[in-house]
Design a protein around this motif. Sequence first.
Motif, short mmCIF file in Angstrom:
data_model
loop_
_atom_site.label_atom_id
_atom_site.label_comp_id
_atom_site.label_asym_id
_atom_site.label_seq_id
_atom_site.Cartn_x
_atom_site.Cartn_y
_atom_site.Cartn_z
N ALA A 169 0.88 -1.17 0.02
CA ALA A 169 0.03 0.02 -0.07
C ALA A 169 0.94 1.17 0.11
O ALA A 169 0.65 2.42 -0.87
CB ALA A 169 -0.89 0.01 1.33
N ALA A 170 1.88 1.26 0.69
CA ALA A 170 2.79 2.42 0.85
C ALA A 170 3.39 2.73 -0.32
O ALA A 170 3.59 3.92 -0.93
CB ALA A 170 3.71 2.30 1.98
N PHE A 171 3.81 1.58 -0.92
CA PHE A 171 4.76 1.77 -2.19
C PHE A 171 3.56 2.39 -3.44
O PHE A 171 4.03 3.29 -4.26
CB PHE A 171 5.35 0.34 -2.89
CG PHE A 171 5.77 0.60 -4.12
CD1 PHE A 171 7.06 1.39 -4.42
CD2 PHE A 171 5.31 0.11 -5.37
CE1 PHE A 171 7.64 1.41 -5.45
CE2 PHE A 171 5.95 0.38 -6.67
CZ PHE A 171 6.86 0.79 -6.66
N LEU A 172 2.48 1.79 -3.37
CA LEU A 172 1.19 2.24 -4.27
C LEU A 172 0.97 3.82 -4.24
O LEU A 172 1.02 4.59 -4.89
CB LEU A 172 0.10 1.59 -4.11
CG LEU A 172 -0.94 2.07 -5.18
CD1 LEU A 172 -0.59 1.56 -6.80
CD2 LEU A 172 -2.23 1.12 -4.63
N GLY A 229 -7.77 11.65 -4.37
CA GLY A 229 -8.48 10.52 -4.53
C GLY A 229 -9.59 10.43 -5.52
O GLY A 229 -10.40 9.64 -5.08
N LEU A 230 -9.72 11.14 -6.29
CA LEU A 230 -10.75 11.10 -7.57
C LEU A 230 -10.83 10.02 -8.30
O LEU A 230 -9.59 9.56 -8.63
CB LEU A 230 -10.70 12.42 -8.22
CG LEU A 230 -11.13 13.86 -7.27
CD1 LEU A 230 -11.07 14.94 -8.39
CD2 LEU A 230 -12.47 13.67 -6.76
N PRO A 238 -7.82 3.94 -0.51
CA PRO A 238 -8.38 3.06 0.21
C PRO A 238 -7.26 1.84 0.67
O PRO A 238 -7.63 1.05 1.71
CB PRO A 238 -9.44 2.19 -0.29
CG PRO A 238 -9.34 2.76 -1.74
CD PRO A 238 -8.49 3.99 -1.89
N GLU A 239 -6.14 1.90 0.12
CA GLU A 239 -5.31 0.94 0.67
C GLU A 239 -4.26 1.75 1.61
O GLU A 239 -3.84 0.95 2.58
CB GLU A 239 -4.04 0.66 -0.76
CG GLU A 239 -4.84 -0.03 -1.59
CD GLU A 239 -5.21 -1.52 -1.60
OE1 GLU A 239 -4.76 -2.04 -0.70
OE2 GLU A 239 -6.45 -1.72 -2.20
N ALA A 240 -3.77 3.05 1.20
CA ALA A 240 -2.96 3.58 2.22
C ALA A 240 -3.60 4.32 3.43
O ALA A 240 -2.92 4.05 4.48
CB ALA A 240 -2.42 4.75 1.26
N ARG A 306 -11.09 1.11 6.05
CA ARG A 306 -11.09 0.95 4.61
C ARG A 306 -12.62 1.33 4.23
O ARG A 306 -12.45 2.25 3.39
CB ARG A 306 -11.05 -0.60 4.02
CG ARG A 306 -10.33 -0.71 3.06
CD ARG A 306 -10.16 -2.41 2.60
NE ARG A 306 -10.25 -2.43 1.21
CZ ARG A 306 -9.37 -2.31 0.26
NH1 ARG A 306 -8.22 -1.87 0.68
NH2 ARG A 306 -9.68 -2.83 -0.97
N LEU A 307 -13.52 1.33 4.73
CA LEU A 307 -14.65 1.73 4.55
C LEU A 307 -14.70 3.37 4.74
O LEU A 307 -15.27 4.07 3.88
CB LEU A 307 -15.92 1.08 5.49
CG LEU A 307 -17.38 1.60 5.44
CD1 LEU A 307 -18.28 0.64 5.85
CD2 LEU A 307 -17.57 3.10 5.97
#
Lengths: 670, 317
Positions: A169-172, A229-230, A238-240, A306-307
């Motif tokens: 997630a951090a890398f993304l 985050g559009l 939602p990952e990070a 995440r929600l």
Amino acid sequence: MNMTPALLLAGLAVLLALGSSAVSLLASRDPSVLRRVAMPLIGLSGLAALAAGLWALIAGGDISTTLPFGLPWMPWQVRLDALSGFFLMTIGLVVCAVGIYGPSYVRGFEHGRESLTALGGFTGLFLAGMLLVVLANDAFLFMVAWELMSLSSYFLVAFQHENAANRRAAFLYLLMAHVGGLTILLGFGVLSGFGHSFAFDAMREAILSPGWASVAFALAFVGFGMKAGLVPLHAWLPEAHPVAPSHISALMSGVMLKVAVYGFIRVVFDLIGQVQWQWGVTLMVIGSLSALVGVLFALMQTDLKRLLAYSSVENLGIIFIALGLALVFLSTGHALLGALAFVAALYHVINHALFKSLLFLGAGAILHSSHERDLEQMGGLLRRMPWTGAFFLIGCLSISALPPFNGFVSEWLIFQSALQAWQLESGVLRSLIPIASAVLALTGALVAATFVKVYGVAFLGQARSRHVRHARQGTFGMRAGQGFLAGLCVLFGVLPTQVIMLIDGVSVQILGTGLPQASAHGWLWLTPISSETASYSAPLTILLLTLVAGFAFWWFLRGVPRRIRRSDPWDCGFAPPTPGMQYTATAFAQPIRRVFGPLFEIDEARPAHADGEPRYRLKLTDRTWGLLYLPVARAVESASRRVVRLQSGNVRTYLGWTLATLLVLLWIIS
Amino acid sequence: MIIVTWLIAFIQALLIAALAPLLIGWVRKVKAWLQNRRGPSLLQPYADLRKLLVKEIRVPHTASPLFRASPYIVFVAIWLAAATIPLVALDLPTSRIADIIVLVGLLALARFFLALAGMDAGTAFGGMGASREMLISALAEPAMLVAVFTLAMTAHSTSLVSVIDHHLTDGFLLRPSYLFALGALLLVALAECGRIPVDNPATHLELTMIHEAMLLEYAGRHLALMEWAAWIKLLLYGVIIANLFFPWGVAQDFSPLALGLGLAAVLFKLMILGAVLAVSETALAKMRLFRVPAFLNLALLLALLGLLSHVILEVGA
């Protein structure tokens, strides 16, 4: 009014944030330093930012100065005006709450394996970066601060790096933040090409041709939209956001996304200035898409954090719908309506900062006491954690845009401005805007469904697992942090006129028009256009609500003996209900999943198992992965495979390539 | 003068609460006639309310304090919403508190707590009811808002009073957008009030209930408040449809004659609407849950058509 103290306070806020970072780094031996010194310093920094922002908003001027840093020919400049002041206030409010909440929360990490030095050090840098972005008055300082914010938040996302999913997630996040940063830089490049300087003052004066203005707009929209985050650039969010510690998630979702909105407003509304209606339509389409996709995915999640992160996508979509409306109205010469939509967007900015941080802090409190993020394991928390439950309920009501809470006011304002579409000349716009407002209405109703699910599954009913059944009330600091934000949610909902008067200064400064009518009928009545068009009186509503409720209570209790008997719930005459019989979060969302099925990539199966026990598997994937991200990733990989051929390992070949490149470049510029 | 208007507004609010059981009684009576029964008395719902109000309250062991607070919140929110609509007279001070978007918001607030109360006891039925209710509302709310937006854009105002006023002064124009909006609002009202074909208020068959499933654990005074609130909601939708689309007779000043005429007019209109509802409930069967989205999409489509025909055909005309 004198603005110097405001700028000094803002400087103090930055210094306190850097100080907090330095304290954590220097005293890395003692894990309690983070709790005892660094977190309180963060809180004080938030307080200073809040004071600076309020001062700037009330005083309503601007002040700029040159810092003794930066490159010799390009010194860093800072400026504090109403727009920066508004965002400083937003940052300050949330950071104050985090400062109150944080000390008890980070205590939970003191015996963990993760480095608290990194947590404290990067939190301070992250905050300083955000504050500097808002204060920067030239593109150079802006980009340095922006990267400081992005990089330090990368380390915070990667805080619990032993989990491979967190590292991914951090890398993304890092990747997307840098692609976004690059397009922002290019956008500034276009602006500085016309303004012949990286200073914002010069860019503001520059006159762009419509084509180049659109290029600058597109670059800024992609860059800031990615950070905000559009959809379809939301996949990292939602990952990070959920994997960072909860108070950091609150800062990221509540504040950092708002810094992206700030950047967008600064560049498009302030620096480019000459807006075009096509931009507004783009914003509305992307905003509507983000709002709808965000809320539908939020509804499908079972991981609470995440929600909440998906719900941020939805809220940023709403903010961009409002900004799009503002652009459409401004470009067609309806300055007053543009100001209305702009104020609505800013109102939603601060509302989302308040309730999303509140909800993340609540999720953090649950995580702290029960080590659980999965809704399917929760239940009955209202009785275990009554304070958190009450504050979380306020957060849920606010985010679901229910009167008399704050989320409702901003959505009401957006609807009001959308309903003025009849004043437009173009038939296309006149029919497009109501459709956007229909999407907004659908979104609002789905948000309510989402948060009924969250609250009903997590806080009501019976506990679904043992550790949730034994969850304990959080410490006083944690409760106070949430209570502070919950109080603000109520206050911003009950006193809309005052808040709008405060925001009005930003609109006057950026657009040249305010909303003179908003408070024309006294502080009790919110009448954005005129009292005949629409009026909303939140204080009176809440007063009547309580009066009628009190009267009803008195009337029904009068003379009737209070007989309340506890009994078992209805069990159809069979065995008494067990926690396992309750509706789960997945079950709650099932009808909506079925209705909106084509939007998701659903993998639903009942795999056979050796022991014959029935099992159920459900996996929802975001369609954007397959449509956008994977093709791009594959393209990059195949391109890099081709580039690998250059890599012979021979220094002479490399020198040859370098020489050839230099020659080609020389040929191009000569 | 201000005191008089507030007094009239207060009386009107009381009148709405008082009339709601009568409307239900009327609908049940007409349905009984259509089914060749004599049916219970028109006043039976009042007797039901009285009985429930004095009965003992039972609360499940598993319920939290929210379960006991919800009936009051639901009742107050719906009553407040109903108090802001022009029942008998226009331009009352309560109408200025809330425009139509706030009204939808108040109804959403009530629904939020109703659904939460359903989930609170921790039984399967409550969760089922809450989940279905939120599905239906998620599809009905946009249709409702778009339908009222059509009217609001015609009148250039979201205030119900201004919309009705505009309609009255404008004279009777057969606008296509109004017809579409009326169709959409009728469908939405059926869904939101839990009437056939979306939900059956008379059923206690576990797998088909929606509204009743959420109220299953309630008893005594709590149940009375919840039922009463649902009846007020039906009246509210009836009044909105009656007075928005057929505004004739609404009192435009506060003279006793005008007020009396307004009351008689609204009672007459509600009587007709109640009879129409009874006929449609007798003629139609309840749908499967997963047919409801199609039903509500039709409402949304009608509403959007109304809105588009308004902005394309009627603006500037």
